[in-house]
Design an enzyme around this catalytic site. Structure first.
Site, PDB file in Angstrom:
ATOM      1  N   HIS A  50     -73.006  67.119 128.326  1.00 38.80           N
ATOM      2  CA  HIS A  50     -72.753  68.554 128.442  1.00 38.80           C
ATOM      3  C   HIS A  50     -71.839  68.737 129.642  1.00 38.80           C
ATOM      4  CE1 HIS A  50     -76.957  68.524 126.847  1.00 38.80           C
ATOM      5  NE2 HIS A  50     -76.607  69.613 126.199  1.00 38.80           N
ATOM      6  N   ASP A  72     -73.687  68.756 132.913  1.00 39.89           N
ATOM      7  CA  ASP A  72     -74.338  67.501 133.347  1.00 39.89           C
ATOM      8  C   ASP A  72     -73.460  66.774 134.350  1.00 39.89           C
ATOM      9  OD1 ASP A  72     -76.104  67.902 131.211  1.00 39.89           O
ATOM     10  OD2 ASP A  72     -75.083  66.448 129.909  1.00 39.89           O
TER      11      ASP A  72
HETATM   12  C1  XLS Z   1     -81.990  70.242 122.714  1.00 36.63           C
HETATM   13  C2  XLS Z   1     -80.856  69.621 122.065  1.00 36.63           C
HETATM   14  C3  XLS Z   1     -79.715  69.261 123.012  1.00 36.63           C
HETATM   15  C4  XLS Z   1     -78.458  69.013 122.239  1.00 36.63           C
HETATM   16  C5  XLS Z   1     -77.223  69.094 123.071  1.00 36.63           C
HETATM   17  O1  XLS Z   1     -83.102  70.287 122.212  1.00 36.63           O
HETATM   18  O2  XLS Z   1     -81.277  68.509 121.359  1.00 36.63           O
HETATM   19  O3  XLS Z   1     -80.061  68.174 123.795  1.00 36.63           O
HETATM   20  O4  XLS Z   1     -78.489  67.790 121.587  1.00 36.63           O
HETATM   21  O5  XLS Z   1     -77.091  70.322 123.677  1.00 36.63           O
END
Ligand code: XLS
Ligand code: NI
Ligand code: NI
Length: 442
Positions: free
Chosen positions: A99, A102
């Site tokens: 992300h 991140d």
């Molecule tokens: C959350 C989601 C997230 C997505 C990416 O539950 O799985 O991690 O994969 O934003």
């Protein structure tokens, strides 16, 4: 500096050597179903779980010991990047995912935030060149900051819509710059708590508008990656708009987006929606919309997303069965959207957890490939539906039959010719066979 000095490159050690820091099943260059395992599985490490989260739970602070924790701000962001690529090289995963938030801290304005991002993106570019590790996908975190309290593209606040548009614009530019294979949307805050204060139709329409802007801009800048939507039924919102694969597909078709988007499906989300992982993948596959997979597992005893590393061989086998039936992963892959347990707080656990996840999918791939090669389920299913191959069944399938012809055909038949034609579904026999195939590979 080295962040994992004790760890050497993780190698395939084969079945004889039990566990530890080696792969028992994942042998990247071994051919399975016509391709090397590394190309069938396309493993990816999730930046957020492995280098950012620190084992916080609703009752306590983080427990994780992470050698990069001593840094702050942009120094921390740079240290994480360095640690990440050391980790990737040692583990041997061909891909990673992140992300935007991140990898670099937010500044006071979006302009400052983007500047911070640029520094890390150019670092990533160098590391990617040096190591050959590629980006499976990036995404925008539009759920942590309080501005997204009422949603993102579905927010009642138009300035939040505008902010999100600018944030995703930058995300797509980064995706292009780093050669991402996909770009993901998980609408964590896209949903509602109560209809008492919600314009449901406007919120959905605005999401449709937002995604059309995404498609237009991706085309404009020449981003060649696949756009993906990731369904999830609940948490954080009570009603998430992209509940499951079928709901997300209906959204894409309603807004004429199904030519430009596919789905990214996650095992724990499937469980929360009351489905198996293989059900979600089958729904997407038959719609021609299977994009990529978030590899993890839930716990049937708990009602939230716990993102455990995948270890359940039934699930990995049946997931890989669907992937192989889809002609392989194409641009997608298996992203470990998974975190070590709060009690697994030592840096080595980051390796052990990925190793068990990779081995579980490698074994699943091999079992699935053999099941397909031996036509185990195909032959059974073929026989089960054979009544549609001739006579009245063939007329139904070809469109020749109608209510009148069907009535004429059936009206005088004795029950022995109707219900009496049913045969056992043989589920226990099939499960025994499935166990046998998993056992053959283990
Ligand atoms: C959350 C989601 C997230 C997505 C990416 O539950 O799985 O991690 O994969 O934003
Ligand atoms: Ni996910
Ligand atoms: Ni999730």
């Amino acid at each position: 500096m080295a962040y994992f000095p004790e760890i050497k490159k993780i190698e395939f050690v084969g079945k004889q050597k039990k566990s530890g820091l080696g792969f028992n099943y994942y042998n990247p260059d071994e051919t399975v179903a016509g391709k090397p395992m590394k190309d069938q599985l396309r493993f990816s490490v999730a930046y957020w779980h492995t280098f950012v989260q620190e084992g916080v739970d609703p009752f306590g602070v983080g427990t994780a010991i992470r050698p990069w924790q001593k840094f702050k701000g942009m120094d921390l962001a740079k240290a994480r990047a360095e640690a990440a690529f050391e980790f990737f090289e040692k583990l041997g995963n061909p891909f990673f995912c992140f992300h935007d938030r991140d990898v670099a801290p937010e500044g006071d304005t979006l302009r400052e935030t983007n500047k911070n991002l640029d520094v890390i993106v150019s670092l990533f570019k160098d590391y990617m060149k040096q190591t050959g590790v590629k980006l499976l996908w990036n995404t925008a975190n539009m759920f942590t900051n309080p501005r997204f309290v009422h949603g993102v593209a579905s927010s009642c606040n138009a300035n939040v819509f505008a902010y999100a548009a600018a944030q995703v614009k930058k995300g797509l530019e980064i995706a292009k710059e780093l050669g991402a294979e996909n770009y993901v949307f998980w609408g964590g805050r896209e949903g509602y708590e109560s209809l008492l204060n919600t314009d449901y139709k406007l919120e959905q329409d605005n999401m449709g508008r937002f995604f059309h802007m995404v498609v237009d801009y991706a085309k404009k800048i020449g981003f060649k990656g696949q756009l993906l939507l990731e369904p999830k039924p609940k948490e954080p919102m009570t009603h998430q708009y992209d509940f499951d694969a079928a709901t997300a597909i209906n959204f894409l078709r309603t807004y004429d987006l199904d030519k430009d988007f596919k789905l990214n499906l996650e095992a724990n989300h499937a469980m929360l929606a009351g489905h198996t992982y293989e059900h979600e993948i089958r729904v997407a596959r038959t719609a021609g919309l299977l994009g990529s997979l978030d590899a993890n597992q839930g716990n049937g005893l708990l009602g939230w997303d716990i993102d455990e590393f995948p270890t359940d061989l039934y699930t990995t086998t049946l997931a890989m069965y669907e992937v192989l039936k889809n002609g392989g992963p194409h641009k997608g892959g298996l992203n470990f959207d998974a975190k070590v347990r709060r009690s697994s707080f030592e840096p080595d656990d980051l390796f052990y957890s990925h190793i068990v996840g990779m081995d579980s999918f490698a074994l699943g791939l091999k079992a699935a490939s053999r099941l397909i090669e031996d036509h185990v389920f195909d032959d059974f299913i073929d026989k089960r539906y054979s009544s549609y191959k001739e006579g009245i069944g063939a007329d139904i399938v070809s469109g020749k039959a109608d209510f009148e012809s069907l009535e004429k055909y059936i009206i005088d038949k004795p029950e022995s010719e109707i219900g009496g034609k049913n045969r056992s579904g043989r589920l226990e026999l099939l499960k025994d066979t499935l166990n046998h195939y998993i056992g053959l590979e283990a």
